[in-house]
Design an enzyme around this catalytic site. Sequence first.
Site, PDB file in Angstrom:
ATOM      1  N   GLU A  50       0.893  -1.166   0.000  1.00 33.39           N
ATOM      2  CA  GLU A  50       0.000   0.000   0.000  1.00 33.39           C
ATOM      3  C   GLU A  50       0.921   1.201   0.000  1.00 33.39           C
ATOM      4  O   GLU A  50       1.763   1.358   0.880  1.00 33.39           O
ATOM      5  CB  GLU A  50      -0.911  -0.019   1.229  1.00 33.39           C
ATOM      6  CG  GLU A  50      -2.012   1.038   1.183  1.00 33.39           C
ATOM      7  CD  GLU A  50      -1.653   2.288   1.959  1.00 33.39           C
ATOM      8  OE1 GLU A  50      -1.450   3.338   1.294  1.00 33.39           O
ATOM      9  OE2 GLU A  50      -1.579   2.227   3.183  1.00 33.39           O
TER      10      GLU A  50
ATOM     11  N   CYS B 222      -1.986   8.294   4.340  1.00 32.52           N
ATOM     12  CA  CYS B 222      -2.084   7.949   2.920  1.00 32.52           C
ATOM     13  C   CYS B 222      -3.444   8.339   2.367  1.00 32.52           C
ATOM     14  O   CYS B 222      -3.589   8.583   1.176  1.00 32.52           O
ATOM     15  CB  CYS B 222      -1.856   6.452   2.731  1.00 32.52           C
ATOM     16  SG  CYS B 222      -0.277   5.863   3.354  1.00 32.52           S
TER      17      CYS B 222
END
Length: 545
Positions: free
Chosen positions: A297, A331
Site C-alpha cells: 500500500e 495515505c
Amino acid sequence: MIIDTLSARRRVPLPQNDPNFSYKPGSPERAELKARLTAMADEQADIPVIIGGKEYRTGNTGKVVMPHKHGHVLGTWHKATPELVRQAADNAIEARREWASWSFEDRAAVFLRAAELLTTTWRQTVNAATMLGQSKTVFQAEIDAASELVDFWRFNVAFAEELLGEQPISGHALWNQMEYRPLEGFVYAISPFNFTAIGGNLSSAPALMGNTVVWKPAATAILANYYTYKLMEAAGLPPGVINFVPGDPIEISNTLIDHPSLAGIHFTGSTAVFNAMWERVGRNLSTYRSYPRIVGETGGKDFIIVHPSAEPQAVAVAAVRGAFEFQGQKCSAASRLYVPKSMWGDVRDRMVAMMRDIRMGDVRDFRNFMGAVIDAKAFKKISSYIDDAKANAKVIQGGGCRGDEGYFIEPTLVETADPGYRLLCEEIFGPVLTVHAYADDKWHETLDVVDRTSPYALTGSVFARDRGAIREASTALRNAAGNFYINDKPTGAVVGQQPFGGARASGTNDKAGSKMNLLRWVSARTIKETFVPPTDYTYPFMAEE
C-alpha cells in the site's frame, strides 16, 4: 471411543470493533494516559535489534525524539548490521519449522491475547509512545495504536478461520480437502511512521497464517513499534516468529530481497520505494526458491469532489478533518478539493473559520487539534510546496512554517485555477489542501479531471444530495479510489467495515484488514483421497458392441 479434541475445529470469538475511549476531563483513561505520558517523557528507551528472541546492541545508534519538541530525546535505537540482517532471515527460516506446525487455534490465541492486553494493561503505553514519538493527538493515537491494532488482531483471526473453512466439494467415494500452507521461506515486513497499527498488522498478519517474519520498522515510529513487538512477545509469541530489525532501509532491503528464501514482502510506504523493491525482486527471480508474494500500500493524492447540490457545512468539516488531522500525514488524507464556483465562497469561509480556530502544538496538551510533522526532511519538503503555492497559486489560509522547537506547519488552504497545477497532482503528505473551483456546468468534465489528474487511486469522496450525481460520480471514479466515500471524509477506514487499499500507483489493493490480505500469505495444496481405488484400468465404453 476417544475423540481427538485437539484436531477438532473450534470457533474463534466473534470479533467486535474496539470502542474508542473519549479521554474527556475527569475520565480515568485520561488520568492514566497523562501519567504514562509524563513517565515516558522522562524515560530513555534503549531499543535493540531482536532476533530469535535475543537482543543485540550494535553501538551504531539513532535517536528517538519528539517531533513537536525535537530537542527532547526519548531514547536510542540500535541499527542492525548486514550480518544481523542475514541472521534474522536465517533465524526466521529456522523458526518456521516449529511455528508452521502449530495449529491455527494456537497461533490465533497469541494474537487474541495480544488484543486483550492492548485493550487493558498495555493501552496507554502504546498510545503514549505513539503520541510522543509520532506527534499524534490523543484521539489520533487512540483510533490508531489502540483500537485499529486491536481490530486487526481480532478480525484477522476471524477472517483466517473463515478462509480455512473454504473447502472444495467432495463425493461419497472421495474426500477433497484444501490445505492452506504458509509460504516457503520468510516474509519481509516494512512499516511506515504514520500508523502504529500498520506496523503491528504488517508483521502479524503473515505470522498468523504460519509464516515467520523479518520486520523493519520506520526509524521515526520505532518507539511505538518496539512496544508493539514487546506486547506480542508478552502475549506468547515464540522467539524468532517475528524478528525486529531496525536499521538502514536500503541496506536491509537489499540484503533481504537478495536472499533466495524471500517468500513475500508486506509493505506500506512510498510508491518510489515500492517500485524499486519490485524491480529488484524482478532481477532476482531466477534465484528464488519460489515467486515472492508482493503486497504493498503506497501513496495517495486523495480527493473530495463536490456537487452543486452538496451541503456546504458537511463539505467544510470533511475537508478540514480529512486534510489536517494528524497533520495530513495519512495515505488517505484529503489533498485536493473540487468545488463548484457557486459554492466555493461559502465553503471557503466556513473552512477558514475552522482553520483559524485550530490549535497546534505539543500533543500532551489535549486542547491541540494538530501536532508537528514527523521530522526535518518532511518539514523541508512540505515547506517547499507551500513556497511554490505562494509563488504560483493563492494561499487562502495558513502557510506558516516554524521548525525551531518542533516541526510545525500550519494547516494550509491553497486555491488554484489550473487543474493541472502540481499541488493538485503530486503527493505532499502534509497539512496542505489545494482547491480548484470549477464552473457549475462542468460537473461531468470535472469528474474526468479528478480521474486522470493523479497517478494514485487510494481514497476519495463525493458530496452531493442529488442521488443521480452520486451515481454518476461512483461510476466515473470507479477506478480512481480503492476506498470511496459518499458524503464523508476520505479518511478513517475501520477494520471489518471498510477494508483498506488502492490500485494504480497506490499499491496492490490487497485490502488490509480483510480475508483478501490473508490469502496472500498462504499457498494452497489440494488433497484428494479416494476411499476405494479402481482396480481395473478399462472403462465401460470399451466393452464390445
